[in-house]
Design an enzyme around this catalytic site. Sequence first.
Site, PDB file in Angstrom:
ATOM      1  N   CYS A 111      -6.850   0.938   2.993  1.00 19.37           N
ATOM      2  CA  CYS A 111      -7.677   2.148   3.095  1.00 19.37           C
ATOM      3  C   CYS A 111      -7.493   3.073   1.889  1.00 19.37           C
ATOM      4  O   CYS A 111      -8.409   3.796   1.510  1.00 19.37           O
ATOM      5  CB  CYS A 111      -7.344   2.897   4.377  1.00 19.37           C
ATOM      6  SG  CYS A 111      -7.895   1.999   5.834  1.00 19.37           S
ATOM      7  N   GLU A 152       0.857  -1.198   0.000  1.00 14.06           N
ATOM      8  CA  GLU A 152       0.000   0.000   0.000  1.00 14.06           C
ATOM      9  C   GLU A 152       0.880   1.230   0.000  1.00 14.06           C
ATOM     10  O   GLU A 152       1.962   1.235   0.597  1.00 14.06           O
ATOM     11  CB  GLU A 152      -0.884  -0.003   1.249  1.00 14.06           C
ATOM     12  CG  GLU A 152      -1.702   1.278   1.406  1.00 14.06           C
ATOM     13  CD  GLU A 152      -2.828   1.168   2.408  1.00 14.06           C
ATOM     14  OE1 GLU A 152      -2.679   0.410   3.373  1.00 14.06           O
ATOM     15  OE2 GLU A 152      -3.851   1.856   2.214  1.00 14.06           O
ATOM     16  N   ASN A 160     -11.984  -3.772   0.724  1.00 15.18           N
ATOM     17  CA  ASN A 160     -10.823  -3.915   1.596  1.00 15.18           C
ATOM     18  C   ASN A 160     -11.256  -4.471   2.938  1.00 15.18           C
ATOM     19  O   ASN A 160     -11.151  -5.666   3.185  1.00 15.18           O
ATOM     20  CB  ASN A 160     -10.128  -2.558   1.759  1.00 15.18           C
ATOM     21  CG  ASN A 160      -9.027  -2.604   2.804  1.00 15.18           C
ATOM     22  OD1 ASN A 160      -8.274  -3.585   2.847  1.00 15.18           O
ATOM     23  ND2 ASN A 160      -8.941  -1.608   3.640  1.00 15.18           N
ATOM     24  N   GLU A 161     -11.763  -3.640   3.813  1.00 13.73           N
ATOM     25  CA  GLU A 161     -12.278  -4.150   5.084  1.00 13.73           C
ATOM     26  C   GLU A 161     -13.502  -3.314   5.432  1.00 13.73           C
ATOM     27  O   GLU A 161     -13.493  -2.551   6.391  1.00 13.73           O
ATOM     28  CB  GLU A 161     -11.207  -4.139   6.180  1.00 13.73           C
ATOM     29  CG  GLU A 161     -10.445  -2.845   6.281  1.00 13.73           C
ATOM     30  CD  GLU A 161      -9.421  -2.798   7.415  1.00 13.73           C
ATOM     31  OE1 GLU A 161      -8.750  -3.804   7.685  1.00 13.73           O
ATOM     32  OE2 GLU A 161      -9.312  -1.723   8.041  1.00 13.73           O
TER      33      GLU A 161
END
Length: 683
Positions: free
Chosen positions: A292, A78, A413-414
């Site tokens: 994120c 990331e 993603n989450e």
Amino acid sequence: MNRIKSVLLDRHSHKIQVKPRLNIMNTIVRSSCLCVFALAGAVSAAAVGSNATPVQIQIDCAKPTVELSPYLYGLFFEDINYGADGGLYAELVQNRSFEYFNIEPRDRLREKTAGDMNPMYAWEVIERGGGKCQTTVSRWTPLNRANENYLTIYIDKPGDGVGVANLGYDGIRIAKGETYDVSLYALLRDGDKDESLVVSLEGEDGTVYGSFQTGSLTPSWQKYSGTITASQSTDKARLTIVTKAKKGKLLLDMVSLFPQKTFKGRKNGLRPDLAQALADLHPKFLRFPGGCTVHGYGLAQAYRWKDSVGDVAKRRANHTTWGYHETLGLGYYEYFQFCEDIGAAPLPVLPVGVSCGFNFYEYADMDELDDWIQDVLDLIEFANGSVDSKWGGLRARMGHPEPFGLKYICLGNEEHDKPQVRERFPLFVEAVKKAHPEIMIIGTSGIGANIPLYPLMKKLGVHSSDEHYYNDPAWFIKNQNRFDTVDRNGPKRFVGEYASNGNTLFNAIAEAVYLTGIERNGDIVEMAAYAPLLAHVDHVHWGKANMIYFDRQGLVKTPNYYVQQMFSCSKGDVYLSNRVLSENTNATPNLAVSATRDNSAKEIIVKLVNYGDQKVDADIYLEGVTQVVRKTEVTLLAGDPKAVNTLQHPDVVVPKTTVLKAGEQFEYRIPAYSVQIIRIGME
Ligand code: AHR
């Protein structure tokens, strides 16, 4: 002769056979072990001198329990902590297209990081020998619609030259004798004919380390390129662009300084030392471009892959969740290429029209969702489509007519467990399954170890589900059996991000303990990746722990890195049931074991993780093996549990490989606080 009396661990065992314990005191194996022990260096004071706990480790070599996923160990990348821009992406100019901007902080947590980004970030004005100019960033004559900002320099008095200097990422690192590609777009209005620019690498005191002169400037945008070979090494250089034009309006955009030395010599490529450190982990997959970062700070900042492909001058820079800018110069094409270069399966993560839940919630309207879904389908075409297709054609024009062989796609993603997520997510799954049944979908289990969205993923029938956790070492040790009893009929498990919140040897040991549990369940846990991967020491956004730290000059590998490398390089193909037996129930050793077989290397691989302060004397029995090669390799990571590696002292905790003699049964002393991998060859 002692007898082992109690059973501590019994992994997939059927019947436990208690074996007589050998007298280990005078054997040659013992001295080999001591040799390993001594070479390992700093074992904690608590362990040295104390009595070792004796155990017997039985490994059932004839009866594998499960096949381990070939993709088990990989990377999660990331752009956080300057991981991409200012890090892995080798571009040396910061804010090369004057696109930096602030986003209004919407919560206090972000205020600090969102603060000072502006279009002149990392640039300084130059006025030499009485020269005078005014500068402004404007948008009237954009280079293109994705890259609207450009710099205007109004020349008031030429003096000895006016212009600007780029300061890079806290300075530009150059090496004597290395050649750098320079390029920029410029135009001159209301000036004289045959004016040009001098582009130089300079020190802070104005010493010139190399330069080149552009051709004549024209009244419309032109690209100018050249090379500079550095006459000195420094990490505080700056790139200056100076004109001696007597009058006029000079426009500049997309100023780039790129080392010719990149990983595998790729144009627009990667910083070789960082890329090589990643390659040396032998990752089987690369999840990118982030967590994120993908959702974006808000939906307007979500990572839309189409912004990241094609001509770098036409890519749309983005203010990331982490409070700085990504140029998307390291974009989807470069990620796919890097995957190919290091033999990792690409695992792109695409947003599902939901912003990062840690900031505030934004959801794409249901009637706009098609656009987000189409992005997913188009990405599959970009990666795998024919050169005659729209997106496959772009891939070909970028230099890769062959497909990239995309097999997996990560959706989301989450995401937090919200009704809006439950409403949107299935539409993505449905569309991919319909258009591309050959693509395996990796869904998200939601936030944290309780995996709230896993049941939804199961209902949707995705291939695997991604779970993330950042917890303390005790959690990883306590949860080492997490996967022993999980549902084998649901999606496979992808531990897509995890870390034990620290970079000490003990943190790495706790992670190794957890990995032994993952290997034992390597049928259902298909993939695992430590996170975050890279951190610039002066720009750490994720304060808890990162795998590799770097500055402009070099990098340091953490103990966590070495554990990842040790496990990744010695995974094995099938898991072998094993048992740890101890004669003393009051002194239970803190030992985690994984045993596997590497079929092609014809080796039994025994991983022993001692997370306690007592050394352990192990009698290791390889049951069901008739012939073993006596010469065996042990790779050991051990030392003070609090030890860390730093840029100044990178080798405090590093693995060491030695040779020991083994047989169907052999003895091995396991140092306190240690991770070791023993590879025993079979004839
Ligand atoms: O790895 C850092 C962050 O942790 C990732 O961006 C996100 O997925 C998780 O919350």
